[in-house]
Design a protein around this motif. Sequence first.
Motif, PDB file in Angstrom:
ATOM      1  N   UNK A  88       6.824  17.467  33.544  1.00 16.93           N
ATOM      2  CA  UNK A  88       7.525  18.749  33.452  1.00 16.93           C
ATOM      3  C   UNK A  88       9.009  18.639  33.803  1.00 16.93           C
ATOM      4  N   UNK A  89       9.622  17.541  33.428  1.00  9.42           N
ATOM      5  CA  UNK A  89      11.052  17.354  33.644  1.00  9.42           C
ATOM      6  C   UNK A  89      11.681  16.843  32.350  1.00  9.42           C
ATOM      7  N   UNK A  90      12.748  17.498  31.931  1.00 12.37           N
ATOM      8  CA  UNK A  90      13.441  17.108  30.707  1.00 12.37           C
ATOM      9  C   UNK A  90      14.503  16.063  31.035  1.00 12.37           C
ATOM     10  N   UNK A  91      14.517  14.987  30.270  1.00 13.48           N
ATOM     11  CA  UNK A  91      15.498  13.911  30.433  1.00 13.48           C
ATOM     12  C   UNK A  91      16.265  13.756  29.121  1.00 13.48           C
ATOM     13  N   UNK A  92      17.561  13.905  29.174  1.00 16.41           N
ATOM     14  CA  UNK A  92      18.377  13.707  27.986  1.00 16.41           C
ATOM     15  C   UNK A  92      18.467  12.234  27.642  1.00 16.41           C
ATOM     16  N   UNK A  93      18.338  11.908  26.377  1.00 18.38           N
ATOM     17  CA  UNK A  93      18.339  10.507  25.950  1.00 18.38           C
ATOM     18  C   UNK A  93      19.234  10.319  24.725  1.00 18.38           C
ATOM     19  N   UNK A  94      19.610   9.054  24.532  1.00 19.35           N
ATOM     20  CA  UNK A  94      20.429   8.661  23.390  1.00 19.35           C
ATOM     21  C   UNK A  94      19.933   7.314  22.874  1.00 19.35           C
ATOM     22  N   UNK A  95      20.220   6.995  21.622  1.00 16.27           N
ATOM     23  CA  UNK A  95      19.889   5.651  21.137  1.00 16.27           C
ATOM     24  C   UNK A  95      20.801   4.619  21.801  1.00 16.27           C
ATOM     25  N   UNK A  96      20.248   3.508  22.194  1.00 19.07           N
ATOM     26  CA  UNK A  96      21.029   2.482  22.877  1.00 19.07           C
ATOM     27  C   UNK A  96      22.194   2.028  22.002  1.00 19.07           C
ATOM     28  N   UNK A  97      23.368   1.937  22.632  1.00 16.97           N
ATOM     29  CA  UNK A  97      24.567   1.543  21.910  1.00 16.97           C
ATOM     30  C   UNK A  97      25.346   2.696  21.322  1.00 16.97           C
ATOM     31  N   UNK A  98      24.846   3.910  21.455  1.00 15.17           N
ATOM     32  CA  UNK A  98      25.523   5.073  20.868  1.00 15.17           C
ATOM     33  C   UNK A  98      25.760   6.166  21.897  1.00 15.17           C
ATOM     34  N   UNK A  99      25.772   5.792  23.171  1.00 14.12           N
ATOM     35  CA  UNK A  99      26.000   6.790  24.212  1.00 14.12           C
ATOM     36  C   UNK A  99      27.416   7.354  24.128  1.00 14.12           C
ATOM     37  N   UNK A 100      28.405   6.500  23.871  1.00 16.33           N
ATOM     38  CA  UNK A 100      29.795   6.959  23.827  1.00 16.33           C
ATOM     39  C   UNK A 100      30.061   7.894  22.661  1.00 16.33           C
ATOM     40  N   UNK A 101      29.415   7.658  21.542  1.00 19.50           N
ATOM     41  CA  UNK A 101      29.632   8.508  20.370  1.00 19.50           C
ATOM     42  C   UNK A 101      28.808   9.780  20.410  1.00 19.50           C
ATOM     43  N   UNK A 102      27.739   9.783  21.188  1.00 22.26           N
ATOM     44  CA  UNK A 102      26.893  10.970  21.270  1.00 22.26           C
ATOM     45  C   UNK A 102      26.026  11.208  20.050  1.00 22.26           C
ATOM     46  N   UNK A 103      25.848  10.188  19.215  1.00 21.79           N
ATOM     47  CA  UNK A 103      25.033  10.344  18.014  1.00 21.79           C
ATOM     48  C   UNK A 103      23.545  10.384  18.376  1.00 21.79           C
ATOM     49  N   UNK A 104      22.788  11.178  17.611  1.00 17.66           N
ATOM     50  CA  UNK A 104      21.341  11.220  17.775  1.00 17.66           C
ATOM     51  C   UNK A 104      20.849  11.702  19.119  1.00 17.66           C
TER      52      UNK A 104
END
Length: 287
Positions: free
Chosen positions: A166-182
């Motif tokens: 019951x906890x939401x964790x924001x995630x990103x594809x590895x290698x694209x954290x700086x761009x914020x894609x996906x």
Amino acid sequence: MSGRRPSTSERAASRRVVAAFLTSTAGAVGFAVTYGLGGNTRWEGICLAVAFAGLAVGLAVWGRRLVPVGGYVEEHEGFAPTPAEQAMTAAVLTAPDSPVRRRGPLAALGLALTALGAAALFPLRSLLPFHGARPVQDLKDTPWGPGVRLVDADGRPLRPQDVPADTVVGIFPEGHLDTGDGPAFAVRLDPARFSRPPSGGHLDGLVVYSLLCTHAGCPVRLYLKGAAGVLCPCHQSSFDLLADARPVAGPAARALPGLPIEVGPDGFLRATGDFTAPPGAGFWSRP
């Protein structure tokens, strides 16, 4: 005024005009380069401000310092100039040493206007289907794919135990954290409560969905813990995560796309493919 040499003040004014127009040119070029490199709205605005300010200053100095103006008061019945006045004006404007015909300011003005016109063409590339930015295609082709690891907002790869119940964790594809894609989010729910199987599957109740609301693309950042749903703060669309993130309130008409995941050999969470549907607003995908 044929044969008259420009005065010292006129030559100084001409140099200021040229400098202002060259500054305008530099601002236009800076805007085009910034836009071409991916765009930064702050620097694009600064460059445009410099370009138009330089153009305005150059024209103002030219008009006040180089174009002859008379401080004369004349009584007359009409506004049509006499033939003598017309001839005098024509002589002033067409004489070889006329301030209006100075090559330096004219060349600088032409360069500034050409640079601004060329810079204005760069944003038009975004409207072309074959060149420039492609927002619709970029949304369809996300960085997610088989083997791409899930990382949190700090860039750390996630294991299943890193997502508490019951906890939401924001995630990103590895290698694209700086761009914020996906952008996506992971949450662990009770599988026994699912009223509809998650489209992307689940790992003992661990599900991943796109973070972008399907109404207008805002991030669905508010988690309704008791109802196991997420809420978009922009237009109050609500999605039921127990029913495969289908919309239950608000203007959104499409469920949040799911992301199929697995646990890799290294123990970290990995995607097994892309989102089950194009993420974000539905109208972005319309022809």
